[in-house]
Each structure stands twice: as structure tokens, then as C-alpha cells.
Scaffold this motif. Structure first.
Motif, PDB file in Angstrom:
ATOM      1  N   SER A 149       0.489  -5.606   1.724  1.00 36.45           N
ATOM      2  CA  SER A 149       0.733  -6.643   0.934  1.00 36.45           C
ATOM      3  C   SER A 149       0.227  -7.472   0.631  1.00 36.45           C
ATOM      4  O   SER A 149       0.966  -8.416  -0.493  1.00 36.45           O
ATOM      5  N   ALA A 150      -0.935  -7.899   1.106  1.00 37.75           N
ATOM      6  CA  ALA A 150      -1.674  -9.041   0.479  1.00 37.75           C
ATOM      7  C   ALA A 150      -1.362 -10.030   0.142  1.00 37.75           C
ATOM      8  O   ALA A 150      -1.065 -11.075  -0.490  1.00 37.75           O
ATOM      9  N   CYS A 174       0.569  -1.311   0.127  1.00 41.02           N
ATOM     10  CA  CYS A 174      -0.254   0.067   0.016  1.00 41.02           C
ATOM     11  C   CYS A 174       0.991   1.018  -0.510  1.00 41.02           C
ATOM     12  O   CYS A 174       0.387   2.287  -0.252  1.00 41.02           O
ATOM     13  N   PHE A 175       2.013   1.418   0.415  1.00 44.55           N
ATOM     14  CA  PHE A 175       3.053   2.291   0.767  1.00 44.55           C
ATOM     15  C   PHE A 175       4.155   2.161  -0.657  1.00 44.55           C
ATOM     16  O   PHE A 175       5.364   3.426  -1.008  1.00 44.55           O
ATOM     17  N   CYS A 176       3.810   1.512  -1.724  1.00 43.33           N
ATOM     18  CA  CYS A 176       4.695   1.569  -2.508  1.00 43.33           C
ATOM     19  C   CYS A 176       5.171   2.851  -3.674  1.00 43.33           C
ATOM     20  O   CYS A 176       4.214   3.788  -4.452  1.00 43.33           O
ATOM     21  N   GLU A 204      -5.373   4.766   4.553  1.00 40.94           N
ATOM     22  CA  GLU A 204      -5.780   3.931   4.861  1.00 40.94           C
ATOM     23  C   GLU A 204      -5.562   2.740   5.877  1.00 40.94           C
ATOM     24  O   GLU A 204      -6.365   2.144   6.209  1.00 40.94           O
ATOM     25  N   HIS A 205      -4.107   3.389   6.072  1.00 39.94           N
ATOM     26  CA  HIS A 205      -3.181   2.402   6.908  1.00 39.94           C
ATOM     27  C   HIS A 205      -2.477   2.346   8.148  1.00 39.94           C
ATOM     28  O   HIS A 205      -1.247   2.748   7.681  1.00 39.94           O
ATOM     29  N   ARG A 206      -2.847   3.435   9.249  1.00 40.27           N
ATOM     30  CA  ARG A 206      -2.592   3.716  10.035  1.00 40.27           C
ATOM     31  C   ARG A 206      -1.351   2.624  10.611  1.00 40.27           C
ATOM     32  O   ARG A 206      -2.248   1.598  10.772  1.00 40.27           O
TER      33      ARG A 206
END
Length: 302
Positions: free
Chosen positions: A170-171, A67-69, A250-252
Motif C-alpha cells: 500500500s506504499a 496493489c490488490f484494490c 507483481e506481489h507474491r
């Protein structure tokens, strides 16, 4: 290396990419390349003593969904240019002609058969650069075995130890199980890191770890595992370049920057456990200005 139905990574999608099917990563039958460049911001042992740069080849698509790519436009969106194996071999030779210190294959896992074929074609025409396999470490041991004799330096990014982190960011809930096994196989294949007299790495494993906001204790446990498994026989790179971008809101706690305390705390832990072969980064490395412009440069025939 034949792969009619794709099992190149731990996802084992079992799709026939040669017939147009695509799996989780989205890759097709041909290698897709987004950028070819001389990259001077890699670790010092990869860019040459004179800093001329690593010969990066950025491949599109990825088997992770971080999500941070910072490279999301190519890794998730698939931006790039499809090339034949023959053209890929030419790209490798062109990087050598530009004076690259190494051939740095970035996110290559899902194009392993095409890359191995291209390397064989290039070597038949005089290609001699050390080959760097620059991956997210989400690999199978079978693939690492297939790379023996073609890859000189493994550059895996060991991202997480906790299943929860790997699942959310990262799923890939099985990330550490797969990545740790892959890194162990990389080391078994190459042995302890080797360096030329000028400091350039010629063979071995260099493990990168990006310290994430709110996850310094997980980073410390990753360092503990690396030290227990390999000691100073590998090179480690502790990265301080986390930049909140893409979908991190979306991801704290990934929505914020890494603090100096968090990073320095992890560096201190590395020193406390005895690590000496460990690169660190300055705070200024955390900036969007270091994100490449994926404009297809160097991919098509000049």
C-alpha cells in the motif's frame, strides 16, 4: 473544517488543492463521487433488519495504493464526477428518501471538509440517518477529532500490522502506527458499540480485516491487538473475500487466492482468544461479481 494546505491524512502533502494542486491521493477541491447506491452486501448491522441496504456513496481517489484494490478504477485512476457541497447534501438526502438504513461514506478521508459541510446542509433539511465513516484507517487523530458529532459509526479497515506488508502492498510503511492511533481515537469518541433492538448498529466502531494469502499469522496478531485494546466493546468483521486482481501478479503471495485453511485458521484464533462480536464470511464472497460497477449512477441529478 478549513484546509488551505492539505494535511488531512498522515502523508501531510501540504498542497493547496483549492488552487489546483494535488497530492498523493490526487483529489482536487471538490468531492468526486463514482457511485451512489443501496448496498446490501455490507455487514448485517449496517444494512437494516429487512436488508434494504446501506446508502453507499463511493468517493474517488485514495491515500493508499493497495496493489490488490478491487476499486482501483476509482481509487487509483480517479474515475468519478465532481460535485458541489450542495449537490453532495442532496445525494445524502436522496439516500435517506430511498430508505437506506445508514449513510455509508466509502473512502471519504480526503474529502472530509466537503463532507462535513454537506452533512451540515443536509441535516438542516431533515437528514437523520446514522453516518458511517468507511475508511482504510490511514487517518490522523486530528481528523477523527474533527468528525466528532458528525459521524456515528466508524468502519475502518485495519489492513496490516507489519511495516514490510504496508510498504510493499500500500506504499504506507507507517500504516499501523497511524491506523492504530486513529482507531483508538475513534473508540474514545464513540465508546462501546451500540445496537438497536432489531440489531442495527447505531454507534461505535466496526473494524474490518481482510485476510490476505500468506499472511494468516499477521492477521492473528492484528486480532490479538484488537482484543487487548477493546475486547468485545467493538464489532469485528473478518473478511474472506480476497480476490487476486489489479497488480497482485507483481506481489507474491498475493497472486493467489486465500485458502480455506488460512481463513479458518484465523477464525479459530479469534474464537480461541475469546472474540464473540465477530462477523465471518463464506468462501463465495471471494468473487469479482461483488465489485460494483462504477458508472456514476446516482451522482448526477435524476
Amino acid at each position: 473544517m478549513e484546509q488551505t494546505y492539505c494535511h488531512l491524512c498522515p502523508r501531510h502533502c501540504n498542497v493547496n488543492r483549492t488552487s489546483g494542486e494535488t497530492g498523493f491521493c490526487g483529489a482536487g477541491a471538490r468531492a468526486r463521487v463514482a457511485l451512489v447506491s443501496l448496498h446490501r452486501w455490507e455487514e448485517p448491522c449496517l444494512v437494516g433488519a429487512d436488508g434494504r441496504g446501506a446508502g453507499t456513496v463511493f468517493f474517488s481517489h485514495c491515500n493508499l495504493r493497495c496493489c490488490f484494490c478491487q476499486n482501483h478504477e476509482i481509487s487509483h485512476d480517479g474515475r468519478g464526477i465532481d460535485v458541489t457541497d450542495e449537490r453532495l447534501a442532496e445525494i445524502f438526502l436522496e439516500q435517506q428518501a430511498r430508505g437506506a438504513a445508514t449513510l455509508d461514506l466509502v473512502t471519504p478521508t480526503h474529502f472530509a471538509p466537503q463532507i462535513l459541510h454537506a452533512l451540515a446542509l443536509a441535516k438542516a433539511r431533515g437528514f437523520k440517518l446514522p453516518v458511517v465513516w468507511n475508511s482504510g484507517a490511514y487517518e490522523t487523530t486530528a481528523l477523527i477529532d474533527a468528525l466528532a458529532g458528525s459521524v456515528d459509526i466508524y468502519l475502518p479497515d485495519l489492513k496490516y500490522m507489519d511495516e514490510a506488508s504496508a510498504r510493499e502492498y500500500s506504499a504506507a510503511p507507517d500504516y499501523f502506527a497511524a491506523a492504530s492511533a486513529a482507531i483508538e481515537r475513534m473508540f474514545a469518541q464513540t465508546g462501546p458499540a451500540q445496537f438497536a433492538p432489531d440489531g442495527q448498529m447505531t454507534r461505535g466502531v466496526l473494524v474490518r480485516h481482510l485476510v490476505l494469502p500468506g499472511h494468516r499469522h499477521e492477521s492473528m496478531r492484528i486480532l490479538d491487538w484488537l482484543w487487548e485494546q477493546f475486547g468485545d466493546a467493538i464489532q469485528v468483521s473478518l473478511m474472506n473475500q480476497y480476490t487476486p486482481m489489479y497488480r497482485v501478479a507483481e506481489h507474491r503471495p498475493l497472486h493467489r487466492r486465500l485458502t480455506t485453511f488460512e481463513y479458518e485458521n484465523v477464525v479459530e484464533h479469534a474464537l480461541d482468544i475469546g472474540m464473540t462480536h465477530c462477523y465471518t464470511q463464506e468462501r463465495r464472497a471471494a468473487s469479482e461479481e461483488y465489485v460494483p460497477n462504477f458508472d456514476g449512477s446516482g451522482v448526477t441529478t435524476q
